[in-house]
Scaffold this motif. Structure first.
Motif, short mmCIF file in Angstrom:
data_model
loop_
_atom_site.label_atom_id
_atom_site.label_comp_id
_atom_site.label_asym_id
_atom_site.label_seq_id
_atom_site.Cartn_x
_atom_site.Cartn_y
_atom_site.Cartn_z
N UNK A 1 -152.36 93.23 -56.45
CA UNK A 1 -151.37 92.41 -55.78
C UNK A 1 -150.91 91.28 -56.70
N UNK A 2 -149.65 91.38 -57.15
CA UNK A 2 -149.06 90.39 -58.05
C UNK A 2 -148.55 89.23 -57.21
N UNK A 3 -149.05 88.03 -57.47
CA UNK A 3 -148.75 86.86 -56.64
C UNK A 3 -147.90 85.85 -57.41
N UNK A 4 -147.52 84.79 -56.69
CA UNK A 4 -146.76 83.70 -57.31
C UNK A 4 -147.66 82.73 -58.06
N UNK A 5 -148.92 82.68 -57.71
CA UNK A 5 -149.93 81.90 -58.42
C UNK A 5 -151.01 82.88 -58.83
N UNK A 6 -151.33 82.95 -60.13
CA UNK A 6 -152.28 83.96 -60.61
C UNK A 6 -153.56 83.29 -61.09
N UNK A 7 -154.67 83.81 -60.61
CA UNK A 7 -155.98 83.28 -60.96
C UNK A 7 -156.39 83.69 -62.37
N UNK A 8 -157.27 82.87 -62.94
CA UNK A 8 -157.78 83.10 -64.29
C UNK A 8 -159.04 82.27 -64.48
N UNK A 9 -159.90 82.65 -65.43
CA UNK A 9 -161.18 81.93 -65.57
C UNK A 9 -161.01 80.50 -66.09
N UNK A 10 -159.91 80.20 -66.74
CA UNK A 10 -159.68 78.85 -67.26
C UNK A 10 -159.20 77.88 -66.18
N UNK A 11 -158.93 78.38 -64.98
CA UNK A 11 -158.38 77.57 -63.90
C UNK A 11 -157.02 76.97 -64.27
N UNK A 12 -156.33 77.60 -65.22
CA UNK A 12 -154.98 77.16 -65.58
C UNK A 12 -154.06 77.47 -64.41
N UNK A 13 -153.04 76.65 -64.23
CA UNK A 13 -152.07 76.87 -63.17
C UNK A 13 -151.00 77.80 -63.71
N UNK A 14 -151.02 79.06 -63.26
CA UNK A 14 -150.06 80.07 -63.71
C UNK A 14 -149.15 80.38 -62.53
N UNK A 15 -147.84 80.19 -62.74
CA UNK A 15 -146.89 80.30 -61.63
C UNK A 15 -145.76 81.26 -61.97
N UNK A 16 -145.23 81.89 -60.92
CA UNK A 16 -144.06 82.76 -61.06
C UNK A 16 -142.80 81.90 -61.18
N UNK A 17 -141.69 82.56 -61.49
CA UNK A 17 -140.42 81.86 -61.56
C UNK A 17 -140.06 81.25 -60.20
N UNK A 18 -140.37 81.96 -59.12
CA UNK A 18 -140.12 81.43 -57.76
C UNK A 18 -140.92 80.17 -57.49
N UNK A 19 -142.19 80.21 -57.88
CA UNK A 19 -143.05 79.04 -57.67
C UNK A 19 -142.57 77.86 -58.52
N UNK A 20 -142.17 78.15 -59.75
CA UNK A 20 -141.65 77.09 -60.61
C UNK A 20 -140.43 76.44 -59.97
N UNK A 21 -139.52 77.25 -59.45
CA UNK A 21 -138.30 76.71 -58.83
C UNK A 21 -138.65 75.80 -57.66
N UNK A 22 -139.60 76.19 -56.85
CA UNK A 22 -139.99 75.35 -55.72
C UNK A 22 -140.60 74.05 -56.21
N UNK A 23 -141.49 74.12 -57.19
CA UNK A 23 -142.12 72.91 -57.71
C UNK A 23 -141.08 71.97 -58.30
N UNK A 24 -140.12 72.52 -59.03
CA UNK A 24 -139.07 71.68 -59.61
C UNK A 24 -138.20 71.07 -58.52
N UNK A 25 -137.95 71.82 -57.44
CA UNK A 25 -137.12 71.31 -56.35
C UNK A 25 -137.79 70.14 -55.63
#
Length: 193
Positions: free
Chosen positions: A57-81
């Protein structure tokens, strides 16, 4: 108006994708934990792979062991808005995400490298392991002193332990209302594991 502040945490849903090879493709990848500018070190030429042992399941926020905040283009647009996430507060670093067949995904993804840190940890109430050299080695439970958080700040790194991202409840609500997926949070005082 009073808001709640929560800790951003990786998804525990086994159906979601996971990126486990950041360290293999980004030199000094631990800098992703520190909230320091990384522009020029990560680009669309940086390829990361979905872990073949994890979900699909490909999400707008993707988990990783570094706990980095990885966001989709949709998520980025919302955060910028939301208006408070300017380039001084966060830098969006594009990279190429490869699916499990090694092909680029249709959705663009970014590291949302939060640069803003807020010193607001309630060290008396929180449970943490101090580092031998000073600072904090690990946090088990965190409580925040909300009076130390500026009123306009909705997403930031915990100043005392920058590996932790903190989100304000109204921004979390906007993310949920927009139908963005993959973001999990923990309430203050919950065990961070």
């Amino acid at each position: 108006m009073s808001h709640e502040y929560l800790t951003v945490y990786r998804s525990r849903d086994p159906r979601t994708v996971f990126i486990s090879d950041i360290g293999a493709h980004i030199s000094e990848h631990w800098d992703l934990d520190r909230g320091i500018p990384l522009r020029g070190r990560i680009s669309e030429a940086t390829h990361l792979n979905l872990d073949p042992e994890q979900g699909d399941l490909l999400c707008d926020f993707i988990s990783n062991p570094e706990q980095a905040l990885i966001v989709s283009e949709r998520a980025r647009a919302l955060l910028e808005a939301e208006g408070t996430l300017s380039e001084e507060v966060v830098e969006y670093l594009p990279f190429t995400l490869l699916d499990k067949r090694g092909k680029p995904t249709r959705t663009r993804y970014f590291f949302a490298n939060l640069l803003r840190k807020v010193d607001c940890m309630d060290t008396a109430a929180s449970e943490f392991t101090p580092a031998a050299t000073g600072g904090i080695l690990a946090v088990d439970k965190v409580y925040l002193r909300q009076e130390h958080i500026p009123a306009d700040v909705k997403l930031f790194r915990l100043g005392e332990f920058p590996q932790l991202h903190v989100i304000r409840s109204d921004l979390l609500q906007r993310i949920r209302e927009a139908g963005l997926t993959g973001l999990e949070v923990l309430a203050q005082g919950k065990e961070i594991f």
